[in-house]
Design a protein around this motif. Sequence first.
Motif, PDB file in Angstrom:
ATOM      1  N   GLN A  85     -11.732 -38.871 -44.038  1.00  0.00           N
ATOM      2  CA  GLN A  85     -11.774 -39.613 -45.243  1.00  0.00           C
ATOM      3  C   GLN A  85     -11.060 -39.173 -46.266  1.00  0.00           C
ATOM      4  OE1 GLN A  85     -16.132 -39.159 -45.613  1.00  0.00           O
ATOM      5  NE2 GLN A  85     -16.504 -41.407 -44.949  1.00  0.00           N
ATOM      6  N   ALA A  86     -10.966 -37.772 -46.428  1.00  0.00           N
ATOM      7  CA  ALA A  86      -9.982 -37.358 -47.648  1.00  0.00           C
ATOM      8  C   ALA A  86      -8.468 -37.466 -47.231  1.00  0.00           C
ATOM      9  CB  ALA A  86     -10.272 -35.637 -47.719  1.00  0.00           C
ATOM     10  N   ALA A  87      -7.973 -37.491 -46.014  1.00  0.00           N
ATOM     11  CA  ALA A  87      -6.652 -37.744 -45.692  1.00  0.00           C
ATOM     12  C   ALA A  87      -5.795 -36.709 -46.229  1.00  0.00           C
ATOM     13  CB  ALA A  87      -6.121 -39.028 -45.948  1.00  0.00           C
ATOM     14  N   ALA A  88      -6.397 -35.427 -46.485  1.00  0.00           N
ATOM     15  CA  ALA A  88      -5.295 -34.339 -47.452  1.00  0.00           C
ATOM     16  C   ALA A  88      -4.291 -33.837 -46.577  1.00  0.00           C
ATOM     17  CB  ALA A  88      -6.408 -33.322 -47.883  1.00  0.00           C
ATOM     18  N   PRO A  89      -3.472 -33.281 -47.241  1.00  0.00           N
ATOM     19  CA  PRO A  89      -2.328 -32.795 -46.484  1.00  0.00           C
ATOM     20  C   PRO A  89      -2.786 -31.705 -45.450  1.00  0.00           C
ATOM     21  CG  PRO A  89      -1.744 -32.512 -48.615  1.00  0.00           C
ATOM     22  CD  PRO A  89      -3.112 -32.996 -48.609  1.00  0.00           C
ATOM     23  N   GLY A  90      -2.253 -31.818 -43.989  1.00  0.00           N
ATOM     24  CA  GLY A  90      -2.586 -31.319 -42.968  1.00  0.00           C
ATOM     25  C   GLY A  90      -3.990 -31.785 -42.319  1.00  0.00           C
ATOM     26  N   ALA A  91      -4.360 -32.935 -42.733  1.00  0.00           N
ATOM     27  CA  ALA A  91      -5.559 -33.649 -42.088  1.00  0.00           C
ATOM     28  C   ALA A  91      -5.457 -33.862 -40.573  1.00  0.00           C
ATOM     29  CB  ALA A  91      -6.275 -34.522 -42.830  1.00  0.00           C
ATOM     30  N   ARG A  92      -4.226 -34.412 -40.287  1.00  0.00           N
ATOM     31  CA  ARG A  92      -4.012 -34.771 -38.963  1.00  0.00           C
ATOM     32  C   ARG A  92      -4.051 -33.465 -37.966  1.00  0.00           C
ATOM     33  NH1 ARG A  92      -1.778 -39.275 -36.658  1.00  0.00           N
ATOM     34  NH2 ARG A  92      -0.881 -40.035 -38.617  1.00  0.00           N
ATOM     35  N   SER A  93      -3.476 -32.365 -38.301  1.00  0.00           N
ATOM     36  CA  SER A  93      -3.650 -31.075 -37.603  1.00  0.00           C
ATOM     37  C   SER A  93      -5.043 -30.781 -37.431  1.00  0.00           C
ATOM     38  CB  SER A  93      -2.791 -30.210 -38.386  1.00  0.00           C
ATOM     39  OG  SER A  93      -2.640 -28.958 -37.399  1.00  0.00           O
ATOM     40  N   VAL A  94      -5.446 -30.484 -38.436  1.00  0.00           N
ATOM     41  CA  VAL A  94      -7.057 -30.217 -38.437  1.00  0.00           C
ATOM     42  C   VAL A  94      -7.962 -30.936 -37.549  1.00  0.00           C
ATOM     43  CG1 VAL A  94      -9.147 -29.959 -39.797  1.00  0.00           C
ATOM     44  CG2 VAL A  94      -7.297 -29.394 -40.864  1.00  0.00           C
ATOM     45  N   VAL A  95      -7.865 -32.396 -37.603  1.00  0.00           N
ATOM     46  CA  VAL A  95      -8.738 -33.077 -36.751  1.00  0.00           C
ATOM     47  C   VAL A  95      -8.132 -33.192 -35.407  1.00  0.00           C
ATOM     48  CG1 VAL A  95      -9.385 -34.832 -38.461  1.00  0.00           C
ATOM     49  CG2 VAL A  95      -7.467 -35.381 -37.273  1.00  0.00           C
ATOM     50  N   GLY A  96      -6.930 -32.749 -35.028  1.00  0.00           N
ATOM     51  CA  GLY A  96      -6.344 -32.459 -33.424  1.00  0.00           C
ATOM     52  C   GLY A  96      -7.070 -31.071 -33.296  1.00  0.00           C
ATOM     53  N   GLN A  97      -7.191 -30.133 -34.105  1.00  0.00           N
ATOM     54  CA  GLN A  97      -7.736 -28.855 -33.354  1.00  0.00           C
ATOM     55  C   GLN A  97      -9.115 -29.086 -33.294  1.00  0.00           C
ATOM     56  OE1 GLN A  97      -5.994 -26.174 -32.751  1.00  0.00           O
ATOM     57  NE2 GLN A  97      -4.075 -26.807 -33.402  1.00  0.00           N
ATOM     58  N   LEU A  98      -9.814 -29.591 -34.236  1.00  0.00           N
ATOM     59  CA  LEU A  98     -11.340 -29.774 -33.961  1.00  0.00           C
ATOM     60  C   LEU A  98     -11.668 -30.675 -32.739  1.00  0.00           C
ATOM     61  CD1 LEU A  98     -12.421 -30.591 -37.655  1.00  0.00           C
ATOM     62  CD2 LEU A  98     -12.538 -28.417 -36.332  1.00  0.00           C
ATOM     63  N   ALA A 156     -11.460 -28.567 -29.913  1.00  0.00           N
ATOM     64  CA  ALA A 156     -12.952 -27.702 -29.974  1.00  0.00           C
ATOM     65  C   ALA A 156     -14.072 -28.495 -29.451  1.00  0.00           C
ATOM     66  CB  ALA A 156     -13.125 -27.439 -31.311  1.00  0.00           C
ATOM     67  N   LEU A 157     -14.137 -29.881 -29.578  1.00  0.00           N
ATOM     68  CA  LEU A 157     -15.253 -30.695 -29.110  1.00  0.00           C
ATOM     69  C   LEU A 157     -14.907 -30.708 -27.473  1.00  0.00           C
ATOM     70  CD1 LEU A 157     -15.281 -33.760 -31.280  1.00  0.00           C
ATOM     71  CD2 LEU A 157     -17.121 -32.085 -30.943  1.00  0.00           C
ATOM     72  N   PHE A 158     -13.792 -30.816 -27.027  1.00  0.00           N
ATOM     73  CA  PHE A 158     -13.401 -30.779 -25.576  1.00  0.00           C
ATOM     74  C   PHE A 158     -14.020 -29.300 -24.815  1.00  0.00           C
ATOM     75  CE2 PHE A 158     -10.827 -29.752 -21.962  1.00  0.00           C
ATOM     76  CZ  PHE A 158     -11.076 -30.474 -21.086  1.00  0.00           C
ATOM     77  N   VAL A 159     -13.535 -28.363 -25.562  1.00  0.00           N
ATOM     78  CA  VAL A 159     -13.980 -27.348 -25.134  1.00  0.00           C
ATOM     79  C   VAL A 159     -15.466 -26.833 -25.257  1.00  0.00           C
ATOM     80  CG1 VAL A 159     -13.830 -24.673 -25.221  1.00  0.00           C
ATOM     81  CG2 VAL A 159     -11.926 -26.180 -25.455  1.00  0.00           C
ATOM     82  N   LEU A 160     -16.296 -27.398 -26.062  1.00  0.00           N
ATOM     83  CA  LEU A 160     -17.840 -27.362 -26.197  1.00  0.00           C
ATOM     84  C   LEU A 160     -18.313 -28.096 -25.073  1.00  0.00           C
ATOM     85  CD1 LEU A 160     -18.244 -27.413 -30.099  1.00  0.00           C
ATOM     86  CD2 LEU A 160     -18.653 -25.503 -28.553  1.00  0.00           C
ATOM     87  N   ALA A 161     -17.741 -29.421 -24.852  1.00  0.00           N
ATOM     88  CA  ALA A 161     -18.320 -30.257 -23.614  1.00  0.00           C
ATOM     89  C   ALA A 161     -18.247 -29.810 -22.342  1.00  0.00           C
ATOM     90  CB  ALA A 161     -17.588 -31.559 -23.748  1.00  0.00           C
ATOM     91  N   LEU A 162     -16.837 -28.971 -22.145  1.00  0.00           N
ATOM     92  CA  LEU A 162     -16.820 -28.204 -21.009  1.00  0.00           C
ATOM     93  C   LEU A 162     -17.729 -27.043 -20.569  1.00  0.00           C
ATOM     94  CD1 LEU A 162     -14.970 -28.031 -18.371  1.00  0.00           C
ATOM     95  CD2 LEU A 162     -13.248 -26.930 -19.727  1.00  0.00           C
ATOM     96  N   CYS A 167     -12.845 -41.871 -32.219  1.00  0.00           N
ATOM     97  CA  CYS A 167     -12.062 -41.754 -30.780  1.00  0.00           C
ATOM     98  C   CYS A 167     -10.807 -40.917 -30.856  1.00  0.00           C
ATOM     99  CB  CYS A 167     -12.032 -43.117 -30.394  1.00  0.00           C
ATOM    100  SG  CYS A 167     -13.500 -44.196 -30.593  1.00  0.00           S
ATOM    101  N   GLY A 168     -10.788 -40.127 -29.659  1.00  0.00           N
ATOM    102  CA  GLY A 168      -9.540 -39.317 -29.683  1.00  0.00           C
ATOM    103  C   GLY A 168      -9.065 -38.849 -28.254  1.00  0.00           C
ATOM    104  N   ARG A 169      -8.036 -38.204 -28.123  1.00  0.00           N
ATOM    105  CA  ARG A 169      -7.506 -37.826 -26.627  1.00  0.00           C
ATOM    106  C   ARG A 169      -7.071 -36.445 -26.939  1.00  0.00           C
ATOM    107  NH1 ARG A 169      -3.748 -41.534 -28.012  1.00  0.00           N
ATOM    108  NH2 ARG A 169      -2.050 -39.643 -27.602  1.00  0.00           N
ATOM    109  N   ILE A 170      -7.267 -35.804 -25.526  1.00  0.00           N
ATOM    110  CA  ILE A 170      -6.876 -34.338 -25.418  1.00  0.00           C
ATOM    111  C   ILE A 170      -5.611 -34.433 -24.524  1.00  0.00           C
ATOM    112  CG2 ILE A 170      -7.500 -31.977 -25.016  1.00  0.00           C
ATOM    113  CD1 ILE A 170      -9.031 -32.965 -27.024  1.00  0.00           C
ATOM    114  N   ASP A 171      -4.538 -34.403 -24.787  1.00  0.00           N
ATOM    115  CA  ASP A 171      -2.979 -34.379 -23.822  1.00  0.00           C
ATOM    116  C   ASP A 171      -2.816 -33.010 -23.336  1.00  0.00           C
ATOM    117  OD1 ASP A 171      -2.880 -37.176 -24.435  1.00  0.00           O
ATOM    118  OD2 ASP A 171      -2.053 -36.999 -26.431  1.00  0.00           O
ATOM    119  N   PHE A 172      -3.098 -33.146 -21.946  1.00  0.00           N
ATOM    120  CA  PHE A 172      -2.925 -31.991 -21.251  1.00  0.00           C
ATOM    121  C   PHE A 172      -1.387 -32.016 -20.452  1.00  0.00           C
ATOM    122  CE2 PHE A 172      -7.239 -31.097 -21.373  1.00  0.00           C
ATOM    123  CZ  PHE A 172      -7.334 -29.718 -21.467  1.00  0.00           C
ATOM    124  N   GLY A 173      -1.043 -33.405 -20.258  1.00  0.00           N
ATOM    125  CA  GLY A 173       0.377 -33.651 -19.431  1.00  0.00           C
ATOM    126  C   GLY A 173      -0.143 -33.655 -17.979  1.00  0.00           C
TER     127      GLY A 173
END
Length: 309
Positions: free
Chosen positions: A160-173, A176-182, A115-121
């Motif tokens: 699951q891996a929680a490697a460095p940069g993971a938060r940024s990667v899942v944010g970008q993904l 991408a999910l939002f754009v695909l749904a749109l 579950c996540g959010r896309i924050d446009f403001g």
Amino acid sequence: MDTLSALLDAYPARGNLDVQCQWSGRWAHLHRAEEPGSVRFHAIVQGRVHLQLAGEPALALSAGDVVVLPCGDEHRLAARSDDWDAPPPRQTERSHAVLQWRTDGDVEPGLDMLCGRIDFGAGAVTLLAALPRLLCLPGTAGLPPAALAPLVALMRAEVQAAAPGARSVVGQLSSALFVLALRHWWQQSDAVHGVFGLLREPRLRPAAIAMLSRQHEPLAIEDLAASCHMSRASFLRLFQRVSDTSPARLLTQLRMDSAAARLRRGRENVGSVGAAVGFQSESAFIRAFARHKGLSPAAYRRAASMPGH
């Protein structure tokens, strides 16, 4: 011209994957409404879940499906279609480097959901209001070459891996999910209104682009009609039919949303914000903003700077 990309480029957003739910048995969970300008999404990794949104038919979701709520409306999730009154899931929240992990401890949970959010403001409220309350991107949507499932799987692997940069990667993904749904809705739906409808209608596209990119200019209706090579009367009729509103009303909404976004950033004085959205007089801008948002620009900025906003 890729008008959908151009529109999204004008409204930059930040994706965030904040919760992973792993639940079993009978349960129901109420998801509170998001702040204006915040989009909520759920990606089903494993199992099934049902979603209930007031005024809409209940939606059954399976592994691989993604559902997006563009206006972040309150909704209820349940394990089964007859579980709406079931108790909340038995869960504990475990610490995780990337997100909140809510699990009932079952080794093989019936549901695994991201579950996540896309924050446009605040600057995208009118844009998001033109979308349906629900956008569903089925795992069977035919994204070549089977792109959706690997994208969700990559999100889960990053969590699951929680490697460095993971938060940024899942944010970008998440974005991408939002754009695909749109895009799926943009291509499949016949009921496309507001700014999206204007951009999809070739005869009105020049006016829509002007309203999005030239808000600092007066933009009289005659000028908008001329940009579309139409008479004023024909332009107004087609604009109303496609967008379900008038040019003046939509332009005011877009300008006030843009002003709200500038005020939230807090770096410009009120007069500069007003000038940036087409007002030559600061007092006229203050009156228009208060009429549209219910607060003066200064009060809106103070409220937006408070914790939790």
